[in-house]
Write a protein that holds these residues in place. Structure first.
Motif, PDB file in Angstrom:
ATOM      1  N   THR A   1      29.832  38.534  40.314  1.00  0.00           N
ATOM      2  CA  THR A   1      30.500  39.559  41.113  1.00  0.00           C
ATOM      3  C   THR A   1      31.010  39.004  42.441  1.00  0.00           C
ATOM      4  N   GLU A   2      30.204  38.146  43.088  1.00  0.00           N
ATOM      5  CA  GLU A   2      30.620  37.579  44.372  1.00  0.00           C
ATOM      6  C   GLU A   2      31.859  36.711  44.203  1.00  0.00           C
ATOM      7  N   ARG A   3      31.919  35.979  43.090  1.00  0.00           N
ATOM      8  CA  ARG A   3      33.069  35.107  42.813  1.00  0.00           C
ATOM      9  C   ARG A   3      34.318  35.948  42.550  1.00  0.00           C
ATOM     10  N   ILE A   4      34.161  37.046  41.797  1.00  0.00           N
ATOM     11  CA  ILE A   4      35.298  37.939  41.545  1.00  0.00           C
ATOM     12  C   ILE A   4      35.832  38.460  42.872  1.00  0.00           C
ATOM     13  N   ALA A   5      34.941  38.927  43.728  1.00  0.00           N
ATOM     14  CA  ALA A   5      35.344  39.456  45.037  1.00  0.00           C
ATOM     15  C   ALA A   5      36.063  38.388  45.855  1.00  0.00           C
ATOM     16  N   ALA A   6      35.562  37.145  45.826  1.00  0.00           N
ATOM     17  CA  ALA A   6      36.170  36.051  46.590  1.00  0.00           C
ATOM     18  C   ALA A   6      37.562  35.708  46.060  1.00  0.00           C
TER      19      ALA A   6
END
Length: 194
Positions: free
Chosen positions: A125-130
């Protein structure tokens, strides 16, 4: 805000329109049962259905002239996506007279050259947001199948509803970067964020 796929069938002259064939194919895909790794052999695998949706989404999107005038359409896929094999199988197919090139890319700078980026549910999820933040303001169509993808700022989010595939569209994000999503596709979306 929500739109029903079934409402299209009541439109006069629906099957006489050129795009009706694609719409019918999508409806058949939506109605097709999806099986997992050990499901029955008469049904489509979930990865194949999602890849077919992604391919057809690209046919109903227009990018700003500087990006749309390129000789190829580039679809970038995050390497951790479970759909990598199904999406790579699309390489070389045609999108409105231009070949589709599928690239597996993990570097943020590479994604700026893409027409579309698929961020699979296997991406954290953090990578998608980034990635979505890194692409903000760029005319790149963002697609994904993680829960709440459109709410996070993605443009087209696939999801399962029962044993059928559906999708939402974040039209607000697409318009902000001049990526035009066909009204025909908007009519098929479960929800459109405007």
């Amino acid at each position: 805000m929500g739109r029903s796929v079934l409402r299209l069938h009541g439109r006069r002259g629906f099957f006489r329109r050129p795009w009706a064939v694609w719409v019918t194919a999508v409806l058949i895909l939506c109605a097709s049962p999806i099986r997992g790794a050990y499901g029955d052999h008469g049904s489509l695998r979930e990865e194949e259905v999602k890849a077919a949706f992604v391919f057809n989404f690209l046919k109903f999107v227009e990018w700003p002239e500087d990006r749309d005038g390129r000789s190829v359409v580039i679809l970038c896929v995050q390497a951790t996506s479970p759909l990598v094999d199904a999406l790579v199988a699309l390489d070389g197919k045609e999108i409105r007279g231009r070949p589709l090139r599928v690239e597996i890319s993990g570097r943020p700078a590479d994604l700026l050259q893409c027409h579309a980026v698929f961020l699979g549910s296997g991406v954290p999820t953090e990578r998608i947001a980034a990635v979505l933040e890194g692409l903000r303001g760029q005319p790149v169509l963002t697609l994904g199948d993680a829960p709440g993808f459109c709410v996070q700022g993605g443009m087209i989010g696939l999801f399962k509803e029962g044993n059928k595939m559906r999708f939402n569209i974040n039209l607000k994000e697409a318009r902000a970067v001049r990526v035009k999503i066909s009204s025909k596709l908007l009519q098929l979306a479960r929800h459109v964020i405007e």
